[in-house]
Design a protein around this motif. Structure first.
Motif, PDB file in Angstrom:
ATOM      1  N   LYS A  95       0.825  -1.213   0.000  1.00  0.00           N
ATOM      2  CA  LYS A  95       0.000   0.000   0.000  1.00  0.00           C
ATOM      3  C   LYS A  95       0.859   1.263   0.000  1.00  0.00           C
ATOM      4  O   LYS A  95       0.527   2.246  -0.662  1.00  0.00           O
ATOM      5  N   ALA A  96       1.984   1.241   0.718  1.00  0.00           N
ATOM      6  CA  ALA A  96       2.892   2.387   0.712  1.00  0.00           C
ATOM      7  C   ALA A  96       3.483   2.576  -0.683  1.00  0.00           C
ATOM      8  O   ALA A  96       3.597   3.709  -1.176  1.00  0.00           O
ATOM      9  N   HIS A  97       3.835   1.468  -1.329  1.00  0.00           N
ATOM     10  CA  HIS A  97       4.370   1.542  -2.696  1.00  0.00           C
ATOM     11  C   HIS A  97       3.351   2.190  -3.634  1.00  0.00           C
ATOM     12  O   HIS A  97       3.691   3.109  -4.390  1.00  0.00           O
ATOM     13  N   LEU A  98       2.128   1.735  -3.570  1.00  0.00           N
ATOM     14  CA  LEU A  98       1.081   2.327  -4.416  1.00  0.00           C
ATOM     15  C   LEU A  98       0.888   3.799  -4.105  1.00  0.00           C
ATOM     16  O   LEU A  98       0.675   4.613  -5.011  1.00  0.00           O
ATOM     17  N   TRP A  99       0.961   4.148  -2.839  1.00  0.00           N
ATOM     18  CA  TRP A  99       0.789   5.543  -2.404  1.00  0.00           C
ATOM     19  C   TRP A  99       1.849   6.428  -3.042  1.00  0.00           C
ATOM     20  O   TRP A  99       1.542   7.509  -3.547  1.00  0.00           O
ATOM     21  N   PHE A 100       3.098   5.973  -3.052  1.00  0.00           N
ATOM     22  CA  PHE A 100       4.164   6.746  -3.693  1.00  0.00           C
ATOM     23  C   PHE A 100       3.984   6.799  -5.204  1.00  0.00           C
ATOM     24  O   PHE A 100       4.130   7.847  -5.824  1.00  0.00           O
ATOM     25  N   VAL A 101       3.667   5.674  -5.809  1.00  0.00           N
ATOM     26  CA  VAL A 101       3.593   5.575  -7.269  1.00  0.00           C
ATOM     27  C   VAL A 101       2.412   6.369  -7.831  1.00  0.00           C
ATOM     28  O   VAL A 101       2.541   7.048  -8.847  1.00  0.00           O
ATOM     29  N   GLU A 102       1.263   6.279  -7.167  1.00  0.00           N
ATOM     30  CA  GLU A 102       0.056   6.923  -7.690  1.00  0.00           C
ATOM     31  C   GLU A 102       0.072   8.434  -7.530  1.00  0.00           C
ATOM     32  O   GLU A 102      -0.645   9.135  -8.237  1.00  0.00           O
ATOM     33  N   LYS A 103       0.860   8.948  -6.581  1.00  0.00           N
ATOM     34  CA  LYS A 103       1.019  10.400  -6.382  1.00  0.00           C
ATOM     35  C   LYS A 103      -0.360  11.097  -6.319  1.00  0.00           C
ATOM     36  O   LYS A 103      -0.631  12.035  -7.044  1.00  0.00           O
ATOM     37  N   SER A 104      -1.183  10.600  -5.423  1.00  0.00           N
ATOM     38  CA  SER A 104      -2.547  11.109  -5.268  1.00  0.00           C
ATOM     39  C   SER A 104      -2.556  12.506  -4.643  1.00  0.00           C
ATOM     40  O   SER A 104      -1.532  13.013  -4.171  1.00  0.00           O
ATOM     41  N   ASP A 105      -3.732  13.095  -4.611  1.00  0.00           N
ATOM     42  CA  ASP A 105      -3.894  14.392  -3.943  1.00  0.00           C
ATOM     43  C   ASP A 105      -3.525  14.282  -2.461  1.00  0.00           C
ATOM     44  O   ASP A 105      -2.905  15.188  -1.912  1.00  0.00           O
ATOM     45  N   GLU A 106      -3.900  13.161  -1.834  1.00  0.00           N
ATOM     46  CA  GLU A 106      -3.562  12.946  -0.422  1.00  0.00           C
ATOM     47  C   GLU A 106      -2.046  12.928  -0.228  1.00  0.00           C
ATOM     48  O   GLU A 106      -1.515  13.540   0.692  1.00  0.00           O
ATOM     49  N   PHE A 107      -1.354  12.228  -1.116  1.00  0.00           N
ATOM     50  CA  PHE A 107       0.108  12.163  -1.073  1.00  0.00           C
ATOM     51  C   PHE A 107       0.702  13.564  -1.181  1.00  0.00           C
ATOM     52  O   PHE A 107       1.577  13.947  -0.390  1.00  0.00           O
ATOM     53  N   CYS A 108       0.233  14.341  -2.150  1.00  0.00           N
ATOM     54  CA  CYS A 108       0.758  15.694  -2.358  1.00  0.00           C
ATOM     55  C   CYS A 108       0.459  16.590  -1.158  1.00  0.00           C
ATOM     56  O   CYS A 108       1.300  17.403  -0.759  1.00  0.00           O
ATOM     57  N   THR A 109      -0.702  16.422  -0.562  1.00  0.00           N
ATOM     58  CA  THR A 109      -1.049  17.215   0.617  1.00  0.00           C
ATOM     59  C   THR A 109      -0.116  16.886   1.778  1.00  0.00           C
ATOM     60  O   THR A 109       0.383  17.786   2.461  1.00  0.00           O
ATOM     61  N   ILE A 110       0.126  15.617   1.995  1.00  0.00           N
ATOM     62  CA  ILE A 110       1.014  15.212   3.097  1.00  0.00           C
ATOM     63  C   ILE A 110       2.433  15.707   2.848  1.00  0.00           C
ATOM     64  O   ILE A 110       3.095  16.188   3.770  1.00  0.00           O
ATOM     65  N   CYS A 111       2.906  15.602   1.615  1.00  0.00           N
ATOM     66  CA  CYS A 111       4.239  16.130   1.297  1.00  0.00           C
ATOM     67  C   CYS A 111       4.298  17.628   1.584  1.00  0.00           C
ATOM     68  O   CYS A 111       5.269  18.119   2.183  1.00  0.00           O
ATOM     69  N   TYR A 112       3.281  18.339   1.160  1.00  0.00           N
ATOM     70  CA  TYR A 112       3.232  19.789   1.392  1.00  0.00           C
ATOM     71  C   TYR A 112       3.247  20.099   2.886  1.00  0.00           C
ATOM     72  O   TYR A 112       3.997  20.971   3.345  1.00  0.00           O
ATOM     73  N   LEU A 113       2.428  19.384   3.655  1.00  0.00           N
ATOM     74  CA  LEU A 113       2.374  19.620   5.093  1.00  0.00           C
ATOM     75  C   LEU A 113       3.701  19.271   5.778  1.00  0.00           C
ATOM     76  O   LEU A 113       4.029  19.829   6.826  1.00  0.00           O
ATOM     77  N   ALA A 114       4.454  18.361   5.161  1.00  0.00           N
ATOM     78  CA  ALA A 114       5.765  17.982   5.697  1.00  0.00           C
ATOM     79  C   ALA A 114       6.861  18.946   5.251  1.00  0.00           C
ATOM     80  O   ALA A 114       7.982  18.884   5.735  1.00  0.00           O
ATOM     81  N   GLY A 115       6.523  19.826   4.307  1.00  0.00           N
ATOM     82  CA  GLY A 115       7.499  20.803   3.826  1.00  0.00           C
ATOM     83  C   GLY A 115       8.252  20.358   2.590  1.00  0.00           C
ATOM     84  O   GLY A 115       9.341  20.862   2.302  1.00  0.00           O
ATOM     85  N   PHE A 116       7.690  19.404   1.832  1.00  0.00           N
ATOM     86  CA  PHE A 116       8.325  18.901   0.617  1.00  0.00           C
ATOM     87  C   PHE A 116       7.403  19.071  -0.574  1.00  0.00           C
ATOM     88  O   PHE A 116       6.177  19.041  -0.439  1.00  0.00           O
ATOM     89  N   ASP A 117       8.000  19.203  -1.735  1.00  0.00           N
ATOM     90  CA  ASP A 117       7.256  19.182  -2.986  1.00  0.00           C
ATOM     91  C   ASP A 117       6.969  17.721  -3.339  1.00  0.00           C
ATOM     92  O   ASP A 117       7.886  16.892  -3.327  1.00  0.00           O
ATOM     93  N   CYS A 118       5.725  17.398  -3.650  1.00  0.00           N
ATOM     94  CA  CYS A 118       5.379  15.996  -3.896  1.00  0.00           C
ATOM     95  C   CYS A 118       6.073  15.436  -5.131  1.00  0.00           C
ATOM     96  O   CYS A 118       6.407  14.248  -5.163  1.00  0.00           O
ATOM     97  N   THR A 119       6.345  16.266  -6.115  1.00  0.00           N
ATOM     98  CA  THR A 119       7.064  15.794  -7.297  1.00  0.00           C
ATOM     99  C   THR A 119       8.477  15.371  -6.916  1.00  0.00           C
ATOM    100  O   THR A 119       8.975  14.331  -7.371  1.00  0.00           O
ATOM    101  N   TYR A 120       9.116  16.132  -6.046  1.00  0.00           N
ATOM    102  CA  TYR A 120      10.456  15.799  -5.571  1.00  0.00           C
ATOM    103  C   TYR A 120      10.447  14.469  -4.817  1.00  0.00           C
ATOM    104  O   TYR A 120      11.280  13.600  -5.080  1.00  0.00           O
ATOM    105  N   VAL A 121       9.507  14.306  -3.897  1.00  0.00           N
ATOM    106  CA  VAL A 121       9.433  13.065  -3.118  1.00  0.00           C
ATOM    107  C   VAL A 121       9.157  11.886  -4.046  1.00  0.00           C
ATOM    108  O   VAL A 121       9.794  10.833  -3.935  1.00  0.00           O
TER     109      VAL A 121
END
Length: 112
Positions: free
Chosen positions: A49-75
């Motif tokens: 599930k973590a692998h899919l979360w990274f690969v799919e780059k969903s809105d949730e993923f991008c939001t969490i990256c943003y809240l963590a202080g990272f650009d989701c494209t970079y992660v």
């Protein structure tokens, strides 16, 4: 470990907010999940599930990256580099279990 390249470790000299520390910990946990090498069944599912979360780059993923202080494209790119370098991989036994679990859940009408 590649996580160091993302600077996901919590450096106590940097003034992160408690919320940002929380979301960085979420990202770090996801990275730890995807490198799990064992055969404990619940942890294999977490890994998948973590692998899919990274690969799919969903809105949730991008939001969490943003809240963590990272650009989701970079992660996402850093994760893909880990996959390309075979730092993230699934053993044949893990793949077999995931496929069995998908089939089992499909027959029961449950999403993996």
């Amino acid at each position: 470990m590649e996580m160091l390249e993302l600077h996901l470790e919590l450096d106590e000299t940097t003034p992160f907010s408690p919320e940002q520390k929380l979301w960085r910990a979420v990202l770090q946990r996801a990275f730890e999940d995807v490198i799990y090498p064992g055969m404990e069944r619940p942890l294999i599912i977490f890994k998948y599930k973590a692998h899919l979360w990274f690969v799919e780059k969903s809105d949730e993923f991008c939001t969490i990256c943003y809240l963590a202080g990272f650009d989701c494209t970079y992660v996402h790119q850093q994760y893909q580099r880990m996959v390309d370098r075979e730092q993230v991989y699934f053993t044949q036994n893990q793949i077999d279990y995931i496929n069995w679990r998908k089939l089992y859940n499909q027959k029961r009408g449950i999403k993996l």
